[in-house]
Design a protein around this motif. Sequence first.
Motif, PDB file in Angstrom:
ATOM      1  N   VAL A 190      68.470   3.208 -26.444  1.00 30.11           N
ATOM      2  CA  VAL A 190      67.075   3.630 -26.642  1.00 30.11           C
ATOM      3  C   VAL A 190      66.037   3.409 -25.263  1.00 30.11           C
ATOM      4  CG1 VAL A 190      65.200   3.235 -28.072  1.00 30.11           C
ATOM      5  CG2 VAL A 190      67.433   3.634 -29.058  1.00 30.11           C
ATOM      6  N   SER A 191      66.451   2.237 -24.837  1.00 30.85           N
ATOM      7  CA  SER A 191      65.535   1.850 -23.911  1.00 30.85           C
ATOM      8  C   SER A 191      65.605   2.589 -22.602  1.00 30.85           C
ATOM      9  CB  SER A 191      65.912   0.326 -23.289  1.00 30.85           C
ATOM     10  OG  SER A 191      65.001   0.066 -22.231  1.00 30.85           O
ATOM     11  N   TYR A 192      66.848   2.911 -22.259  1.00 30.30           N
ATOM     12  CA  TYR A 192      66.794   3.835 -21.222  1.00 30.30           C
ATOM     13  C   TYR A 192      66.542   5.442 -21.477  1.00 30.30           C
ATOM     14  CZ  TYR A 192      68.531   0.163 -18.063  1.00 30.30           C
ATOM     15  OH  TYR A 192      68.585  -0.781 -17.128  1.00 30.30           O
ATOM     16  N   THR A 193      66.667   5.840 -22.774  1.00 28.69           N
ATOM     17  CA  THR A 193      66.158   7.210 -23.050  1.00 28.69           C
ATOM     18  C   THR A 193      64.523   6.913 -23.033  1.00 28.69           C
ATOM     19  OG1 THR A 193      68.000   7.493 -24.865  1.00 28.69           O
ATOM     20  CG2 THR A 193      66.193   8.942 -24.876  1.00 28.69           C
ATOM     21  N   ASN A 194      63.895   6.103 -23.514  1.00 31.57           N
ATOM     22  CA  ASN A 194      62.647   6.030 -23.160  1.00 31.57           C
ATOM     23  C   ASN A 194      61.936   6.039 -21.573  1.00 31.57           C
ATOM     24  OD1 ASN A 194      61.301   6.005 -26.067  1.00 31.57           O
ATOM     25  ND2 ASN A 194      62.452   4.152 -26.431  1.00 31.57           N
ATOM     26  N   LEU A 195      62.898   5.257 -21.030  1.00 29.45           N
ATOM     27  CA  LEU A 195      62.608   5.318 -19.781  1.00 29.45           C
ATOM     28  C   LEU A 195      62.617   6.679 -18.855  1.00 29.45           C
ATOM     29  CD1 LEU A 195      61.903   3.861 -16.932  1.00 29.45           C
ATOM     30  CD2 LEU A 195      64.338   3.201 -16.780  1.00 29.45           C
ATOM     31  N   ARG A 196      63.625   7.395 -19.414  1.00 28.61           N
ATOM     32  CA  ARG A 196      63.877   8.729 -18.976  1.00 28.61           C
ATOM     33  C   ARG A 196      62.698   9.541 -19.039  1.00 28.61           C
ATOM     34  NH1 ARG A 196      67.761  11.761 -15.928  1.00 28.61           N
ATOM     35  NH2 ARG A 196      67.212  14.361 -16.490  1.00 28.61           N
ATOM     36  N   TYR A 197      62.014   9.284 -20.323  1.00 28.53           N
ATOM     37  CA  TYR A 197      60.744  10.208 -20.932  1.00 28.53           C
ATOM     38  C   TYR A 197      59.710   9.880 -19.968  1.00 28.53           C
ATOM     39  CZ  TYR A 197      63.355  13.174 -23.876  1.00 28.53           C
ATOM     40  OH  TYR A 197      64.096  14.254 -24.482  1.00 28.53           O
ATOM     41  N   ARG A 198      59.622   8.450 -19.989  1.00 30.09           N
ATOM     42  CA  ARG A 198      58.343   7.765 -19.304  1.00 30.09           C
ATOM     43  C   ARG A 198      58.172   8.411 -17.926  1.00 30.09           C
ATOM     44  NH1 ARG A 198      54.182   5.133 -21.223  1.00 30.09           N
ATOM     45  NH2 ARG A 198      54.526   3.930 -23.168  1.00 30.09           N
ATOM     46  N   LEU A 199      59.426   8.724 -17.352  1.00 31.99           N
ATOM     47  CA  LEU A 199      59.643   9.003 -15.754  1.00 31.99           C
ATOM     48  C   LEU A 199      59.319  10.433 -15.498  1.00 31.99           C
ATOM     49  CD1 LEU A 199      62.122   6.663 -14.395  1.00 31.99           C
ATOM     50  CD2 LEU A 199      59.938   6.604 -13.770  1.00 31.99           C
ATOM     51  N   MET A 200      59.160  11.197 -16.816  1.00 25.60           N
ATOM     52  CA  MET A 200      59.224  12.652 -16.747  1.00 25.60           C
ATOM     53  C   MET A 200      58.247  13.586 -15.576  1.00 25.60           C
ATOM     54  SD  MET A 200      60.855  14.930 -17.765  1.00 25.60           S
ATOM     55  CE  MET A 200      61.676  13.789 -18.999  1.00 25.60           C
ATOM     56  N   PRO A 201      57.225  12.972 -15.379  1.00 27.96           N
ATOM     57  CA  PRO A 201      56.351  13.332 -14.484  1.00 27.96           C
ATOM     58  C   PRO A 201      56.863  13.154 -12.990  1.00 27.96           C
ATOM     59  CG  PRO A 201      54.808  12.223 -15.827  1.00 27.96           C
ATOM     60  CD  PRO A 201      56.323  11.846 -16.230  1.00 27.96           C
ATOM     61  N   TYR A 202      57.708  12.191 -12.989  1.00 27.30           N
ATOM     62  CA  TYR A 202      58.539  11.812 -11.369  1.00 27.30           C
ATOM     63  C   TYR A 202      59.663  12.869 -11.547  1.00 27.30           C
ATOM     64  CZ  TYR A 202      61.621   9.441  -8.111  1.00 27.30           C
ATOM     65  OH  TYR A 202      62.561   9.041  -7.201  1.00 27.30           O
ATOM     66  N   ILE A 203      60.419  13.128 -12.737  1.00 26.19           N
ATOM     67  CA  ILE A 203      61.795  13.942 -12.791  1.00 26.19           C
ATOM     68  C   ILE A 203      61.344  15.453 -12.663  1.00 26.19           C
ATOM     69  CG2 ILE A 203      63.547  14.202 -14.226  1.00 26.19           C
ATOM     70  CD1 ILE A 203      63.398  11.396 -15.476  1.00 26.19           C
ATOM     71  N   TYR A 204      60.377  15.741 -13.227  1.00 24.17           N
ATOM     72  CA  TYR A 204      60.097  17.284 -13.354  1.00 24.17           C
ATOM     73  C   TYR A 204      59.671  17.734 -11.821  1.00 24.17           C
ATOM     74  CZ  TYR A 204      58.916  21.792 -14.748  1.00 24.17           C
ATOM     75  OH  TYR A 204      58.891  23.359 -14.868  1.00 24.17           O
ATOM     76  N   THR A 205      59.159  16.848 -11.103  1.00 25.60           N
ATOM     77  CA  THR A 205      58.794  16.908  -9.797  1.00 25.60           C
ATOM     78  C   THR A 205      60.071  17.192  -8.952  1.00 25.60           C
ATOM     79  OG1 THR A 205      56.624  15.828  -9.771  1.00 25.60           O
ATOM     80  CG2 THR A 205      57.590  16.126  -7.633  1.00 25.60           C
ATOM     81  N   LEU A 206      60.910  16.405  -8.934  1.00 21.15           N
ATOM     82  CA  LEU A 206      62.320  16.536  -8.462  1.00 21.15           C
ATOM     83  C   LEU A 206      62.991  18.002  -8.678  1.00 21.15           C
ATOM     84  CD1 LEU A 206      63.956  13.125  -9.013  1.00 21.15           C
ATOM     85  CD2 LEU A 206      62.274  13.819  -7.329  1.00 21.15           C
ATOM     86  N   ALA A 207      62.625  18.417  -9.985  1.00 25.52           N
ATOM     87  CA  ALA A 207      63.348  19.842 -10.487  1.00 25.52           C
ATOM     88  C   ALA A 207      62.378  20.740  -9.894  1.00 25.52           C
ATOM     89  CB  ALA A 207      63.092  19.744 -11.966  1.00 25.52           C
ATOM     90  N   GLY A 208      61.127  20.695  -9.713  1.00 23.36           N
ATOM     91  CA  GLY A 208      60.659  21.571  -8.726  1.00 23.36           C
ATOM     92  C   GLY A 208      60.854  21.539  -7.284  1.00 23.36           C
ATOM     93  N   MET A 209      61.104  20.447  -6.859  1.00 21.06           N
ATOM     94  CA  MET A 209      61.301  20.294  -5.227  1.00 21.06           C
ATOM     95  C   MET A 209      62.662  21.059  -5.095  1.00 21.06           C
ATOM     96  SD  MET A 209      60.254  16.376  -4.628  1.00 21.06           S
ATOM     97  CE  MET A 209      60.897  16.345  -3.063  1.00 21.06           C
ATOM     98  N   THR A 210      63.724  21.105  -6.269  1.00 23.46           N
ATOM     99  CA  THR A 210      64.750  21.679  -6.063  1.00 23.46           C
ATOM    100  C   THR A 210      64.619  23.255  -5.493  1.00 23.46           C
ATOM    101  OG1 THR A 210      65.425  22.443  -8.230  1.00 23.46           O
ATOM    102  CG2 THR A 210      66.135  20.203  -7.485  1.00 23.46           C
ATOM    103  N   ASN A 211      63.805  23.731  -5.953  1.00 24.91           N
ATOM    104  CA  ASN A 211      63.502  25.117  -5.491  1.00 24.91           C
ATOM    105  C   ASN A 211      62.632  25.241  -4.368  1.00 24.91           C
ATOM    106  OD1 ASN A 211      61.131  27.650  -6.191  1.00 24.91           O
ATOM    107  ND2 ASN A 211      63.179  28.057  -7.089  1.00 24.91           N
ATOM    108  N   TYR A 212      61.489  24.576  -4.419  1.00 28.49           N
ATOM    109  CA  TYR A 212      60.399  24.673  -3.403  1.00 28.49           C
ATOM    110  C   TYR A 212      60.949  24.227  -2.184  1.00 28.49           C
ATOM    111  CZ  TYR A 212      57.106  26.495  -6.750  1.00 28.49           C
ATOM    112  OH  TYR A 212      56.442  27.030  -7.749  1.00 28.49           O
ATOM    113  N   ASP A 213      61.691  23.156  -1.927  1.00 30.18           N
ATOM    114  CA  ASP A 213      62.017  22.158  -0.920  1.00 30.18           C
ATOM    115  C   ASP A 213      63.524  22.228  -0.577  1.00 30.18           C
ATOM    116  OD1 ASP A 213      59.235  21.859  -0.572  1.00 30.18           O
ATOM    117  OD2 ASP A 213      59.485  19.834  -1.673  1.00 30.18           O
ATOM    118  N   ASP A 214      64.449  23.014  -1.656  1.00 36.65           N
ATOM    119  CA  ASP A 214      65.885  23.032  -1.738  1.00 36.65           C
ATOM    120  C   ASP A 214      66.316  21.731  -1.783  1.00 36.65           C
ATOM    121  OD1 ASP A 214      66.400  25.735  -1.296  1.00 36.65           O
ATOM    122  OD2 ASP A 214      65.111  25.419   0.608  1.00 36.65           O
ATOM    123  N   TYR A 215      65.806  20.976  -2.561  1.00 37.01           N
ATOM    124  CA  TYR A 215      65.807  19.296  -2.810  1.00 37.01           C
ATOM    125  C   TYR A 215      67.046  18.818  -3.472  1.00 37.01           C
ATOM    126  CZ  TYR A 215      64.449  14.353  -3.061  1.00 37.01           C
ATOM    127  OH  TYR A 215      64.451  13.058  -2.821  1.00 37.01           O
TER     128      TYR A 215
END
Length: 953
Positions: A730-755
């Motif tokens: 449960v703790s790491y699931t919550n951490l995943r969601y708290r990091l969502m601004p960071y994670i979704y930025t990485l998702a955007g970078m896969t398209n814009y920056d081929d990250y």
Amino acid sequence: MKKVKIYISLFLGLTLASCSTKKHYEKVDEGIIINFDNLNIKKLKLQVLGDQLIHVSATPEAEFPKDSSLIIVPKKRDIPFTVDEVGDSILLSTNKLKVMVSTLNGGIQFKDKKGNIILAEENGGGKTFDPIEVEDTKGYTIRQIFNSPQDEAFYGLGQHQADEFNFKNKSEELFQYNTKVSVPFIVSNKNYGLLWDSYALSRFGDSRPFEQLNTIFKIYNKEGKAGSLTGTYTTTDSGVKTLVRQEASIFFEDKKSIKKLPEGFPLKNASLTYEGAIEAPKTGAYKFSLYYAGYIKVFLNNEEIVPERWRTAWNPNSYKFVMDLEAGKKVPLRIEWQPNGGVSYCGLRAKTPQLEEEKGNQVWWSEMNKSLNYYFVHGNSMDEVIKGYRELTGKAQIMPKWAMGYWQSRERYKTEDEILGALKGFRDRKIPIDNIVLDWNYWEEDAWGSHEFDASRFPDPKGMVDAIHDMNAKMMISVWPKFYRTTKNFKAFDEKGWMYQQAIQDSVRDWVGPGYIGSFYDAYSGGARKLFWKQIYDNLYPIGVDAWWMDASEPNVLDCTDMDYRKSLQGPTALGSSTEFFNTYALMNAEAIYDGQREVAPNKRVFLLTRSGFAGLQRYSTATWSGDIATRWEDMKAQISAGLNFAVSGIPYWTMDIGGFCVEDRYVSAQGVYDKTGKENADYKEWRELNARWHQFGAFAPLYRSHGQFPFREAWNIAPKGHPAYESIVSYTNLRYRLMPYIYTLAGMTNYDDYTIMRPLVMDFANDKNVENISDQFMFGSSIMVNPVYSYQARNRTVYFPAGTNWFDFYTGEYIKGGQDKNVDAPYERIPLYIKEGAIIPVGPEIQYTDEKPADKITLYVYRGQDGSFTLYEDEGVNYNYEAGKSAKIPFNYNDADGTLTIGTREGEFKGMLKSRIFVIVPVSKENPKAFIYDAEGQTITYDGTEQTISLK
């Protein structure tokens, strides 16, 4: 089939060299063609696809074939280049590359602008063509050798299960199978990549197959008699006597070869031993391939070379090892095998020391091609190389935001009530979740491929999906390319000639009930792909399904068949024989889903999860998972290297069955003991820790997903609230969601920056040679170093802290110097996580699903010690408006010298965008260490989109 070897020779073509006035090339669109009159290679073409992208093709025919690539995205490119003749070579130059081709032998060298060699074909060109004919179609078995310096390292090749990472001096056979995904692309630590354009069975590193032991070694039985090993077969079944017989080889690897096991001997409770000795014909390093299901150990020279490994009986795995052997010396061999199933598989094969011309080099081999084709990709970093790969094969799509959240699955939710009850269990316990998955067999037993629900178990499919949506979650459904012959969907394909016929002709029955006959559709036919989507659209799309799960997309028509029969089962294809088009089924199938959904719903993001893949998969908004892996610690560890190499293969979205899919009997029994007594026995204790550790790792995979056979995988079914396993999950699931601004930025970078989201350390710390073989640590984005724990009862592990930066402990803020190994604590509840200097990490609000509420208040951690930057990315999360520029970016730049953070002017906008928000800035430094706390106190800034500079001193 007839084969005649044709070798490129160093010494042919001298007439060309002596004719100094003759032009040895012709200029064509995007490149040049070089003709060779006196070489067995007749034509060689260099096509300029970018300043650092070169397509090389060669043929022994008078003309190139007219076929086009399945993996390269066709587009008009107009890249300037020049061509000159320099002595006995032709020099093609772009703004960043020099490509030299010898007119004597066709050998190619790729150089940078200063003339330094980046990659060179073996002296003489390194090309081999062997004619092959299959189903009245002629082609070539091809081989290409490149020189490779000793300090070179290779990464990529897709996802494999032998827990290998750096493929230098290793070999990998490239084909698709459950748990194995082959992508013919490597990235070198020399900052280039090579994309091998072949769809056939291929090999990297060693062009030869593994062979049975008796074709390589002199073998001796237990008594020292030459010609066989001693096989001893015992069982606990009453009334069955121990059987001893002589085995010429250990090769029981498929449905055909297992018939050589003792007829009628019961394997389920058996213990088998093969023992004797092997004698090598020459001194050197021998590579071995162990193929196993059940429990197995291997002892060589009286050493335990392979400690106990396990795979479920129906889904074997391969494991490789190397042994130095001395010519003429007998070496004791012992294999201990417990099949653990009524039908099971085992094999041990080997290769003699590598051919001299291949040893230490980069070698590619493919069974059947019309011509030889590869793409050279150069860049100043691995990221630039992957960017070049995606320039060739297609941009990665931004996955829907909900896909970045947690997914729950099991094999399987059998009723409507079960799947809805499981989702409600998450919501009631306030455990975040975004996606719940309906696995196979929701149809009536004899109706696979009907795309219709069994009404007795799923009386209201649309109401079920609506109820999932009402609980603020999405549903993904399993849709196979498999059809029983009695279904109307099968008949619709069959009448067009779009079904593979071999399984029908042979009356191949599957494992369901009494066994039913069916086959797979031919995804290589454009009409068949359209029909496949139409059937999905007509039956499943209207109920509101959000995402598609494409199982068995290798295609796995039948488990555990020999390679020749596999080809028969999956062909011939609409494009040609399955020998030629062996590895690209999943790519064609993904195209069917992607193109189909974008045609009917052009602004709804596609999401497809497939068990197989190939180069170019990322352009179809498709992710891959690592198949039906086992519930073992060694399998968990193997997923780290598998995921990292898949990421370097250019496909950014990957996931796995957290906890493993196929479960050892002892864990199932342990669940039963716990259900009856409520007591945690030794096996159940281990099961819970395994799942906790796997979740700790899985929370930092590109996609976070749990799935598997019984025992059930929901957190509360693994352990009760208060248990450290439950609390950690449960703790790491919550951490995943708290990091969502960071994670979704990485998702955007896969398209814009081929990250690339999941990153081997060699990507970010290329100047540190110590990281080149580290396969059990990785970067999650540019800031977070993840160090999974993969040993039972381990409470510490060694972590290497790469040089070039210093690090902060995620949990305490402790400052750690880079460039050192350190043994660190790893208590049950957590894995070691570290943040590099200069990192800027946004932390969002507490949420139960990704779009529950906007991140109007973000805690912004700034890790001081180096300059750093981060650009927060946001868009609408579910549609393709980002393709039209509907998105926003907020740049953050930290200047360490003056201790200031600049929040730049917001760029772009989209519907629903926050116009104003609060940032709480939390600086962390060596002098002022701070633990990573979600709602930490710090300097509060109201941001309205205009630039601000904040002093952190």
